[in-house]
Design an enzyme around this catalytic site. Structure first.
Site, PDB file in Angstrom:
ATOM      1  N   GLU A 299       9.430  -1.835  -1.972  1.00 10.96           N
ATOM      2  CA  GLU A 299       9.634  -0.890  -2.039  1.00 10.96           C
ATOM      3  C   GLU A 299       9.716  -0.599  -3.221  1.00 10.96           C
ATOM      4  OE1 GLU A 299      12.071  -0.300   1.077  1.00 10.96           O
ATOM      5  OE2 GLU A 299      10.814   0.517   2.691  1.00 10.96           O
TER       6      GLU A 299
ATOM      7  N   ASP B 250       7.696   3.578   1.105  1.00 15.43           N
ATOM      8  CA  ASP B 250       8.887   3.572   2.288  1.00 15.43           C
ATOM      9  C   ASP B 250       8.454   2.140   3.447  1.00 15.43           C
ATOM     10  OD1 ASP B 250      11.243   3.252   4.042  1.00 15.43           O
ATOM     11  OD2 ASP B 250      11.317   5.767   4.978  1.00 15.43           O
TER      12      ASP B 250
ATOM     13  N   ASP C  62      13.098  -4.522   0.283  1.00 15.39           N
ATOM     14  CA  ASP C  62      13.421  -3.599  -0.869  1.00 15.39           C
ATOM     15  C   ASP C  62      12.090  -3.869  -2.148  1.00 15.39           C
ATOM     16  OD1 ASP C  62      14.920  -2.033   0.517  1.00 15.39           O
ATOM     17  OD2 ASP C  62      16.579  -3.371  -0.245  1.00 15.39           O
TER      18      ASP C  62
ATOM     19  N   HIS D  17     -10.226  -9.481   2.098  1.00 14.60           N
ATOM     20  CA  HIS D  17      -9.485  -8.362   2.780  1.00 14.60           C
ATOM     21  C   HIS D  17      -8.388  -8.164   3.553  1.00 14.60           C
ATOM     22  CE1 HIS D  17     -13.403 -10.016   5.016  1.00 14.60           C
ATOM     23  NE2 HIS D  17     -13.115  -9.582   6.193  1.00 14.60           N
TER      24      HIS D  17
ATOM     25  N   GLU E 279      15.559  -5.474   5.227  1.00 11.75           N
ATOM     26  CA  GLU E 279      15.098  -5.640   3.551  1.00 11.75           C
ATOM     27  C   GLU E 279      15.432  -5.425   2.944  1.00 11.75           C
ATOM     28  OE1 GLU E 279      13.853  -0.914   2.965  1.00 11.75           O
ATOM     29  OE2 GLU E 279      12.052  -0.425   5.043  1.00 11.75           O
TER      30      GLU E 279
ATOM     31  N   ASN F  46      -7.021 -15.410  -2.815  1.00 11.65           N
ATOM     32  CA  ASN F  46      -7.718 -15.545  -1.824  1.00 11.65           C
ATOM     33  C   ASN F  46      -8.081 -15.870  -0.322  1.00 11.65           C
ATOM     34  OD1 ASN F  46      -9.525 -13.535   0.759  1.00 11.65           O
ATOM     35  ND2 ASN F  46     -11.354 -14.290   0.300  1.00 11.65           N
TER      36      ASN F  46
END
Ligand code: MN
Ligand code: MN
Length: 285
Positions: free
Chosen positions: A256, A262, A253, A123, A276, A154
């Site tokens: 990202e 973003d 960051d 999930h 971040e 998991n």
């Protein structure tokens, strides 16, 4: 005289009860936990509900919002709000099934497509985060909410992190959570694989999650400050990983940079820059 005095005493007693009731009311939270926008912190990949965006397709459900990748047969990311308002006593439905909300003509990953692969139907938005109603819990079992996840990831690492998030709710918080997976190739209980179901489902290399923790309140986005706790985790999709999620903490960051997304894009850039850049060092259980 006596009845009058008695009446005055009764009034005084009533006034006292009223005062103590008011005091009790003041001690409870002024804002009850609600169900807030699952995508309040922003759309990480600019997903849109357009047939021309098959690898970054926006799918909005009452229980969570996601970006679906048709060519990988799994979500890029799933975003949801978690508070006590989403939690109740609905039992785990276990009704894994294809998602008929996908555009017609797209392959719908089936409940059995992961069978025998050595990977769990992992999930993104957890079953246990949606237990208020049977319908809410059932929605988490759509295969569009699943990623092929190494069982140890998991059932141990990821499960521990999910459980920890709910302990934060028990402690009086609400959370905004976004998680996803990227890369190609993981190691499940039957070894390394890059795809399942004859290539229709990509096995990701990494599973990541970002959690923003706020005390229960209203106008959530505006209450996020540079001291708000943000937990970012990036785990290998490898059965030999550690069960302690805390050892996989990183910065938003870094996620990202790895994904091209973003995250927390609804926040002012200066606040994103601060939140971040750092990795969480708070408690892990
Ligand atoms: Mn950033
Ligand atoms: Mn960002």
């Amino acid at each position: 005289m006596k009845p009058l005095i008695f009446r005055a005493a009764t009034l005084a007693l009533l006034a006292l009860v009223a005062v103590s009731c008011t005091k009790t009311d003041d001690a409870t939270p002024t804002t009850a936990a609600g169900r807030d926008d699952n995508l309040a912190l922003g759309n990480p990949s600019g997903a849109v509900a357009s047939l021309s965006s098959p690898t970054n397709y926006l799918l909005v459900k009452d229980q969570y919002t996601l970006s679906y990748n048709r060519d990988q047969g799994k979500p890029n990311w799933v975003s949801w709000h978690l508070s006590s308002a989403w939690l109740g006593s609905a039992p785990r439905q276990d009704d894994f099934r294809a998602d008929a909300d996908l555009p017609s003509g797209w392959y719908q990953v089936k409940a059995t497509d992961y069978s025998g692969s050595g990977f769990d139907r992992g999930h993104n938005c957890p079953s246990a985060d949606r237990t208020s109603t049977v319908a809410d819990n059932s929605a988490t079992f759509l295969m569009s909410n699943m990623m092929p996840q190494a069982p140890q990831n998991n059932q141990q690492t990821w499960a521990n992190l999910e459980n920890y998030a709910r302990t934060l709710v028990d402690a009086g918080n609400e959370l905004y959570i976004v998680c996803g997976s990227y890369g190609r190739g993981g190691t499940g209980s039957a070894g390394y694989e890059t795809t399942l179901a004859g290539g229709k489902v990509t096995v990701p290399a990494r599973c990541w999650k970002v959690l923003v923790v706020l005390p229960v309140g209203s106008n959530d986005v505006s209450r996020i400050t540079s001291s708000t706790r943000v937990i970012a985790v990036n785990t290998p999709n490898d059965n030999s990983l550690s069960s302690s999620w805390g050892s996989y903490r990183t910065s938003v960051d870094a996620i990202e940079a790895a994904t091209g997304y973003d995250l927390l894009s609804a926040l002012p850039s200066s606040l994103q820059n601060t939140l971040e850049a750092r990795a969480d060092t708070g408690p892990t259980n």
